[in-house]
Enzyme design. Structure first.
Site, mmCIF file in Angstrom:
data_model
loop_
_atom_site.group_PDB
_atom_site.id
_atom_site.type_symbol
_atom_site.label_atom_id
_atom_site.label_comp_id
_atom_site.label_asym_id
_atom_site.label_seq_id
_atom_site.Cartn_x
_atom_site.Cartn_y
_atom_site.Cartn_z
ATOM 1 N N ARG A 186 -59.386 65.923 12.998
ATOM 2 C CA ARG A 186 -59.179 66.396 11.515
ATOM 3 C C ARG A 186 -59.981 65.256 10.474
ATOM 4 O O ARG A 186 -59.460 65.274 9.409
ATOM 5 C CB ARG A 186 -57.606 66.301 11.278
ATOM 6 N N SER A 236 -50.139 72.826 9.290
ATOM 7 C CA SER A 236 -49.534 71.676 9.784
ATOM 8 C C SER A 236 -49.590 70.645 8.497
ATOM 9 O O SER A 236 -50.452 70.567 7.752
ATOM 10 C CB SER A 236 -50.243 71.351 10.877
ATOM 11 N N GLU A 307 -51.711 65.613 6.965
ATOM 12 C CA GLU A 307 -53.015 66.309 7.278
ATOM 13 C C GLU A 307 -53.661 66.737 5.692
ATOM 14 O O GLU A 307 -54.914 66.803 5.732
ATOM 15 C CB GLU A 307 -52.886 67.432 8.250
#
Ligand code: FAD
Length: 326
Positions: A186, A236, A307
């Site tokens: 990520r 998420s 995130e």
């Protein structure tokens, strides 16, 4: 990092040397941003620009940077928490840059604002495999490169050949390889406060369209079963702290599924999804994130890191949620 091939850089150089592109592009003053994020949260931007070509985007950002004017780029707004107090400065939305083309067998070019689900379906139709993982990710190519978006065991890092990047500190546009971008889970080497993804090229192997279609359908069905639909969300919320420890599992085990602050709530289907039940503010969301983070830290002694990226005005206390790291 390599400089652009001569023809490409010189074309772009010509475009960049003129103010015509920015002159054509109208700014919207006091633009409400909530409608441009999948969470449907965000106050007004002082000015919003929506360029329609790579040249317009590059020219605009070069101009703002040289003037010292603050700017922020958004794509699909699908991994973003924008402050309900808004964003002071210029927000540039890339979703008008939708160009996609096949450069050579197995090489697919896409402009920064092309949407991943559209790109994945386009590739599948051409018998190009590798983008099946991206069919349910509602972001753009630019946001996906910055985030190294991934799912179903794959990610952008597995298929990206090169990306065309504007470095606003040097004013140089270069073509960077997969290796240059140093992808990790990520994240990558690019800083969205300094670098702008203008376009990307993906290397995709040929496969039977019906096999690609079957894998795509499988991924779509899996998502429908496991992720909330109906309420705005941003995918998420927290990163997985370790490859074998999913944030969703830890949050679920910690019992966060009934948590709610104002109109922001943890999804009852997936504990790592936060949903906007109606009029949630960014403050509702950050208060909820803090509670979720604290609950997991108390139960498992693990600090979760969000995130999502933030944009706009947040207090130090709110930003501390993003600084927790282990
Ligand atoms: C329902 C749902 C499911 C999701 N599933 C997944 C998933 O399975 N896997 C996954 O990884 N993510 C998932 N996401 C999150 C999100 O879609 C991805 O992170 C996506 O790549 C973000 O792209 P974006 O264009 O929306 O970026 P944005 O949210 O607009 O921006 C994210 C960051 O990228 C920067 N940025 C955007 N465009 C550019 C550009 N051209 N140049 C430089 N910086 C840029 C922004 O400044 C910001 O810092 C999901 C989100 C939703 C809502």
């Amino acid at each position: 990092m390599t400089n652009l091939p001569h023809t490409f850089s010189s074309n772009l150089g010509a475009a960049l040397s003129s103010d015509n592109d920015t002159a054509k592009m109208e700014a919207i003053d006091n633009a409400p941003l909530a409608r441009y994020t999948t969470l449907r949260i965000g106050g007004n931007a002082d000015r919003l620009y929506q360029p329609e070509s790579v040249e317009e985007l590059a020219t605009l950002i070069k101009k703002l940077s040289s003037e010292g004017a603050p700017w922020y780029v958004i794509g699909g707004g699908s991994n973003l928490l924008i402050s309900s107090e808004g964003v002071r400065g210029n927000v540039i939305r890339t979703t008008g840059l939708t160009g996609i083309k096949i450069l050579a067998p197995g090489l697919l070019y896409a402009e920064a604002g092309a949407r991943l689900p559209h790109l994945a379906k386009h590739a599948a139709q051409q018998g190009l495999a590798g983008l099946e993982f991206a069919v349910g990710i509602p972001g753009t190519v630019g946001g996906a490169v910055i985030m190294n978006a991934g799912a179903h065991g794959s990610s952008i890092s597995a298929i990206l050949e090169t990306a065309q990047i504007l470095d606003t500190q040097t004013g140089i546009i270069s073509e960077q390889s997969n290796q240059d971008l140093a992808f990790q889970y990520r994240r990558c080497a690019l800083d969205p406060a300094r670098h702008v993804v203008l376009s990307a090229v993906f290397r995709l192997p040929q496969d039977k369209p019906e096999d690609i279609e079957a894998r795509t359908k499988h991924n779509e069905e899996y998502r429908l079963k496991t992720q909330p639909i109906g309420f705005p969300n941003a995918g998420s919320t927290f990163k997985n702290p370790l490859p074998d420890k999913s944030a969703g599992f830890l949050l679920d085990q910690a019992g966060v599924k009934d948590m709610k602050v104002g109109s922001a709530a943890v999804s009852t289907l997936h504990a790592n999804f936060v949903v906007n039940l109606g009029n949630a503010t960014s403050k509702d969301v950050t208060a909820l994130l803090k509670q979720m983070q604290q609950t997991v830290a108390e139960k498992f002694n693990i600090d979760l890191t969000p995130e999502w990226k933030t944009m706009g005005t947040f207090s130090e206390e709110e930003l501390a949620i993003w600084r927790k790291k282990k």
